[in-house]
Scaffold this motif. Sequence first.
Motif, PDB file in Angstrom:
ATOM      1  N   THR A 237       0.839  -1.301   0.114  1.00  0.00           N
ATOM      2  CA  THR A 237      -0.236   0.081   0.090  1.00  0.00           C
ATOM      3  C   THR A 237       0.873   1.213  -0.100  1.00  0.00           C
ATOM      4  OG1 THR A 237       0.105  -0.139   2.273  1.00  0.00           O
ATOM      5  CG2 THR A 237      -1.717  -1.206   1.121  1.00  0.00           C
ATOM      6  N   GLY A 238       0.363   2.111  -0.303  1.00  0.00           N
ATOM      7  CA  GLY A 238       0.970   3.543  -0.506  1.00  0.00           C
ATOM      8  C   GLY A 238       0.234   4.691  -1.107  1.00  0.00           C
TER       9      GLY A 238
ATOM     10  N   ALA B  77      -3.521   0.171  -3.353  1.00  0.00           N
ATOM     11  CA  ALA B  77      -3.355  -0.990  -2.644  1.00  0.00           C
ATOM     12  C   ALA B  77      -3.020  -2.201  -3.752  1.00  0.00           C
ATOM     13  CB  ALA B  77      -4.240  -1.289  -1.335  1.00  0.00           C
ATOM     14  N   VAL B  78      -2.195  -3.055  -3.668  1.00  0.00           N
ATOM     15  CA  VAL B  78      -2.051  -3.877  -4.847  1.00  0.00           C
ATOM     16  C   VAL B  78      -1.427  -5.296  -3.958  1.00  0.00           C
ATOM     17  CG1 VAL B  78      -0.782  -4.651  -6.695  1.00  0.00           C
ATOM     18  CG2 VAL B  78      -1.193  -2.350  -6.186  1.00  0.00           C
TER      19      VAL B  78
ATOM     20  N   LYS C 176      -3.458  -3.013   6.906  1.00  0.00           N
ATOM     21  CA  LYS C 176      -2.834  -2.136   5.818  1.00  0.00           C
ATOM     22  C   LYS C 176      -3.868  -1.313   4.883  1.00  0.00           C
ATOM     23  CE  LYS C 176       1.076  -3.160   4.099  1.00  0.00           C
ATOM     24  NZ  LYS C 176       2.371  -4.042   3.569  1.00  0.00           N
ATOM     25  N   ILE C 177      -5.024  -2.238   4.492  1.00  0.00           N
ATOM     26  CA  ILE C 177      -6.104  -1.606   3.600  1.00  0.00           C
ATOM     27  C   ILE C 177      -6.658  -0.517   4.268  1.00  0.00           C
ATOM     28  CG2 ILE C 177      -8.143  -2.320   2.442  1.00  0.00           C
ATOM     29  CD1 ILE C 177      -7.235  -4.882   1.690  1.00  0.00           C
TER      30      ILE C 177
ATOM     31  N   LEU D 164      -7.563  -0.141  -5.647  1.00  0.00           N
ATOM     32  CA  LEU D 164      -7.288  -1.477  -5.016  1.00  0.00           C
ATOM     33  C   LEU D 164      -7.344  -2.403  -6.168  1.00  0.00           C
ATOM     34  CD1 LEU D 164      -7.693  -2.931  -1.583  1.00  0.00           C
ATOM     35  CD2 LEU D 164      -8.112  -4.366  -3.647  1.00  0.00           C
ATOM     36  N   PHE D 165      -5.894  -3.285  -6.118  1.00  0.00           N
ATOM     37  CA  PHE D 165      -5.981  -4.466  -7.244  1.00  0.00           C
ATOM     38  C   PHE D 165      -5.955  -5.486  -6.089  1.00  0.00           C
ATOM     39  CE2 PHE D 165      -4.340  -0.796  -9.642  1.00  0.00           C
ATOM     40  CZ  PHE D 165      -4.691  -1.332 -11.034  1.00  0.00           C
TER      41      PHE D 165
END
Length: 281
Positions: free
Chosen positions: A112-113, A125-126, A143-144, A160-161
């Motif tokens: 995430t970032g 977020a991936v 984290k999400i 988000l992926f």
Amino acid sequence: MLKDFLKKKKRYATIPSERAKQEVPEGLMTKCPSCRTIMYTKELDKNLKVCDSCGHHFRMTAYERIDSLLDEGSFVEFDKNMISKNPLDFPTYEEKLEADRKKSNLNEAIVTGKGSLNNLDLVIAVMDPRFRMGSMGSVVGEKITRAVEYAIEMGIPFILFSASGGARMQEGVLSLMQMAKTSAALQKLNRQGGLFISIMTHPTTGGVSASFASLGDYNFAEPKALIGFAGRRIIEQTIRQELPEDFQTAEFLLKHGQLDRVLPRLEMKETLTKILDIHSS
């Protein structure tokens, strides 16, 4: 006559030596699992890991995905050193986590970032299926949630992926709680008028598909991505019916109104830029 036959046999029965085989560097070529086309790996990477012959979408790592979308040098990662514990003392769980850290060079199944896409700020977020099959444990949920809260605080969109096998069984009910936790954070983002774009990649299943992955203002998926909750065999045994061949594919979900669009990877950056631009104004 016999001499000519032996010469001909020798000419056409030559087997490459081990030395000749070793001269081809490992990883130089990649075969498409869909159309069997063999291509240079570097050319495949330049094409964002999409087969130029049939359009098959190879898996991308989390950082490959981020690099393919965000402006160079704009990405700032959140909570990189957050790692999972073993709250239920599940046998061998800690060893498996450590093995996945070494294999994937990740501390968890999601990155995430914040960053920018064509100068439009966003939080991203991936998920990365190389780590515990992208399963959702307590750290993934935390984290999400933190990423969503940052998007709310800064008033910027959240993308988000997802790529996951579902909830992480080694954390039991603590993993299942992340479904409610992330959904509550996204509801708060929605009440604040924030934008959430969800993009489902292959595969997105279980508790992830049943929670945050399906709650986007825009719900997209890559072509032929497997998306669903329970497995095909379990559903067939439960309802005692044979399911369509394309069941639980992105195309099937689009046809039945559960997706807004099947979005090819090569169109991803342009499409997301348009959406972000519309909502920024």
